[in-house]
Design a protein around this motif. Structure first.
Motif, short mmCIF file in Angstrom:
data_model
loop_
_atom_site.label_atom_id
_atom_site.label_comp_id
_atom_site.label_asym_id
_atom_site.label_seq_id
_atom_site.Cartn_x
_atom_site.Cartn_y
_atom_site.Cartn_z
N GLY A 56 33.41 40.50 30.03
CA GLY A 56 32.64 39.33 29.62
C GLY A 56 33.47 38.24 28.97
N ALA A 57 32.76 37.18 28.58
CA ALA A 57 33.35 36.05 27.86
C ALA A 57 32.27 35.55 26.91
CB ALA A 57 33.78 34.95 28.82
N SER A 58 32.42 35.84 25.64
CA SER A 58 31.36 35.60 24.67
C SER A 58 31.54 34.28 23.94
CB SER A 58 31.32 36.76 23.66
OG SER A 58 30.30 36.57 22.71
N LEU A 102 34.21 29.81 27.25
CA LEU A 102 33.45 28.64 27.70
C LEU A 102 32.16 29.09 28.36
CD1 LEU A 102 36.46 26.73 29.30
CD2 LEU A 102 35.35 26.16 27.13
N TRP A 103 31.05 28.46 27.97
CA TRP A 103 29.74 28.65 28.60
C TRP A 103 29.30 30.12 28.65
CZ3 TRP A 103 33.56 25.93 31.67
CH2 TRP A 103 33.54 24.56 31.45
N ASP A 104 29.79 30.93 27.70
CA ASP A 104 29.42 32.36 27.62
C ASP A 104 29.74 33.09 28.92
OD1 ASP A 104 28.04 32.74 24.94
OD2 ASP A 104 26.94 31.02 25.75
N SER A 308 27.19 34.80 19.79
CA SER A 308 26.04 35.23 20.58
C SER A 308 25.95 34.39 21.84
CB SER A 308 24.75 35.08 19.76
OG SER A 308 24.80 35.92 18.63
N PRO A 309 25.62 34.98 22.95
CA PRO A 309 25.43 34.19 24.18
C PRO A 309 24.37 33.13 23.98
CG PRO A 309 25.46 36.54 24.66
CD PRO A 309 25.41 36.41 23.17
N ALA A 310 24.53 32.01 24.68
CA ALA A 310 23.62 30.87 24.49
C ALA A 310 22.19 31.22 24.87
CB ALA A 310 24.10 29.68 25.31
#
Length: 599
Positions: A56-58, A102-104, A308-310
């Motif tokens: 992931g990318a948080s 970037l952008w979750d 936290s994800p958007a």
């Protein structure tokens, strides 16, 4: 040692130990004996594990950075007969690692390695010299990107696709490759409650003479607290697509002992602050592949805030967590950002009205449902501490803020009535319960000092302020002083008088004073009169008064020889005979000490 005969004498020498698995399609001629040794490649700043990337990318526009130090013991050695030589006996690398989410969903990263220390024996085996590194060197810059393709961030199953481009920023040797490398990989992983895992499969494609490799990494960890602590193992494997040969001549062939490089790490990370992560790991090399150390250790410290994800909505109230003031408790939208997504809370104490025992008064949480959300009331008198003038003592409500919630104190002396021995008279604290809260009374004669005309000498209450609390009788060196007049009444004629019974108490004190002072041998009882009559009359009157007092005392126990009576008429006035008050003062009896025993 492994022997392989080819074109005369061929020897295969065991060499190496590694963390990743290396390979190349083919080597027809003599191979290079150098190439970046380090098998361990740190994961991107923000990833959960030490060397295994996360899928992931948080967060969005969330920067993270960390420093990683790793040590490898004997990552490259060679056997000659019964002797093993270390071409590289140890390497210590510092990695400066940074990433941006970037952008979750997308993560870009940089990793710059530096070989801080290197060493080796620089051996010559079968006529082939191997030059060992002896100084610090710059490694190759690694530029990375990763995108999450499937699954929710921090979800149970996610799939990510990523890759690294390695630029040859360092000189060719054992710390840098000297050529471009590409490392594409696919990552699968996720988190279930306290358990997280990640698996990465990929390849390393090299522009150098060294073989391409197939790479696999896997790791897991158990997390405790709110991501406060985690611990778990990691395994890394790497194998070349073809056998790696380091030296290939008509007389000598030297190849890597094991086609597989494998390394195990067991590590732990600690998050003492929301943005700070420190970690340490260590483990053995499991094979003798190229660059696999006998033992390796890793330490890291990083700025790695969580995000936290958007679009995450933990409580399912259709308000994303990043805008939800109560992300774990469902609630309606609210224009106030501090209340948005929170359940109704009329008093704003962050306790939902349905659980708030005092919904209109803010208060803290309490395990007792009857007190939950109510203002603190330490003494339980139903008056909140902030309005209670006596928060630790129960008491009734009062319109006076100084007394509200305090135990009753009728006289307002700050000593509550229940322990006040004089609840209606303001007083002072006293260790004696019988005097606590009572007005000061130094001579303990029950007459308060403020109304006691003689505060240091015990006496009795008296209606006359100047005599209140004073003794009626006092013995001095010259006389027995009485502070009240002896009253007389007429006998058979106006010239002869006797003591009025209303003066009995006073004369009893005079008698007691005489008895308490046996050193007094002779007292003259003096009688005095005012000047209203003739001198002869006043003389008879004063003598009569003196005689009647002497007789009273003798009758009540005073030896006759101790008393003589003498009338002075109006010859010794103490007040003016021109006034009623003065004449009253002159009509008196005195007790003058004539003789005392010598001490």
């Amino acid at each position: 040692m492994r022997l392989d005969r080819r074109l005369g004498r061929t020897r295969s020498i065991l060499a190496g130990a590694a963390f990743f698995l290396l390979a190349r399609a083919s080597l027809a001629q003599e191979a290079s004996t150098t190439g970046a040794l380090e098998r361990f490649q740190p994961s991107v700043a923000g990833d959960a594990l030490f060397g295994v990337p996360s899928p992931g990318a948080s967060g969005h526009l969330v920067p993270r950075a960390k420093a990683v130090v790793d040590f490898g013991l004997r990552p490259l050695s060679i056997q000659d007969g019964d002797t093993r030589y270390a071409i590289v006996s140890q390497q210590t690398f510092l990695h400066v690692n940074a990433s941006l989410a970037l952008w979750d969903r997308l993560l870009v990263s940089l990793d710059m390695p530096f070989a801080l220390t290197q060493g080796g024996d620089s051996p010559t085996v079968l006529g082939v010299p191997f030059t060992s590194p002896q100084s610090a060197e710059v490694g190759d810059l690694r530029i990375g990107a990763r995108v999450r393709l499937f699954g929710e961030d921090r979800g149970a199953f996610q799939v990510g696709l990523g890759g690294y481009l390695v630029a040859p920023t360092g000189p060719s040797g054992y710390a840098a490759e000297g050529a471009v490398r590409g490392e594409p990989h696919v990552v699968m992983g996720g988190r279930v409650d306290r358990f997280l895992y990640s698996v990465s499969l990929g390849t390393t494609l090299r522009a150098s003479a060294r073989p391409h490799t197939f790479d696999a990494r896997a790791g897991a960890a158990v997390v405790f607290g709110q991501d406060f602590f985690q611990i778990g193992p990691e395994l890394s494997l790497s194998t070349p697509f073809t056998r790696e040969v380091l030296v290939d001549t008509p007389d000598t062939r030297i190849s890597v002992a094991s086609p597989v490089s494998a390394e195990l790490l067991v590590g732990a990370k600690l998050r003492p602050l929301p943005f700070l992560v420190v970690g340490a790991a260590a483990g053995p090399g499991l094979t003798q592949g190229y660059g696999t150390p006998v033992f390796s250790a890793v330490g890291s410290i990083g700025y790695e805030p969580q995000a936290s994800p958007a679009d995450k909505d933990t409580d399912g109230d259709d308000i994303p967590d990043k805008r939800d003031a109560c992300p774990d408790t469902p609630g309606p939208e609210n224009d106030d950002p501090h209340k948005n997504g929170c359940p109704p809370d009329a008093d704003g104490d962050r306790i939902a009205d349905k659980h708030d025992a005092c919904p209109n008064e803010p208060g803290p949480k309490n395990e007792d449902p009857a007190k939950n959300g109510c203002p603190v009331d330490t003494d339980g008198d139903r008056i909140a501490d902030k309005q209670d003038a006596c928060p630790s003592e129960p008491g009734p409500k009062s319109a006076d803020p100084r007394k509200n919630g305090c135990p009753p104190d009728t006289d307002d002396d700050s000593i509550r009535d229940v322990v006040d021995a004089c609840p209606t008279d303001p007083g002072v604290p006293n260790e004696d319960p019988k005097k606590n809260g009572c007005p000061p009374d130094r001579d303990a004669d029950t007459v308060p000092d403020k109304t006691d005309a003689c505060p240091d000498v015990p006496g009795k209450p008296d209606a006359e302020p100047q005599l209140n609390g004073c003794p009626k009788v006092e013995v001095t060196n010259e006389e027995i002083v009485i502070r009240r007049q002896i009253r007389f009444r007429f006998g058979q004629s106006s010239q002869y008088q006797t003591v009025d019974p209303m003066s009995d108490d006073l004369l009893h004190e005079v008698r007691d004073a005489i008895l308490k002072h046996p050193e007094i041998e002779l007292i003259e009882v003096q009688g005095h009169a005012d000047a209203m009559g003739a001198d002869e009359y006043n003389q008879i009157l004063s003598q009569s008064r003196a005689d009647s007092v002497r007789a009273w005392l003798i009758k009540r126990g005073i030896p006759p020889e101790k008393l003589v009576a003498k009338g002075y008429g109006a010859s010794v006035p103490v007040g003016s005979n021109d006034s009623k008050e003065g004449r009253q003062q002159n009509r008196r009896a005195n007790f003058v000490i004539i003789k005392k025993k010598e001490p």
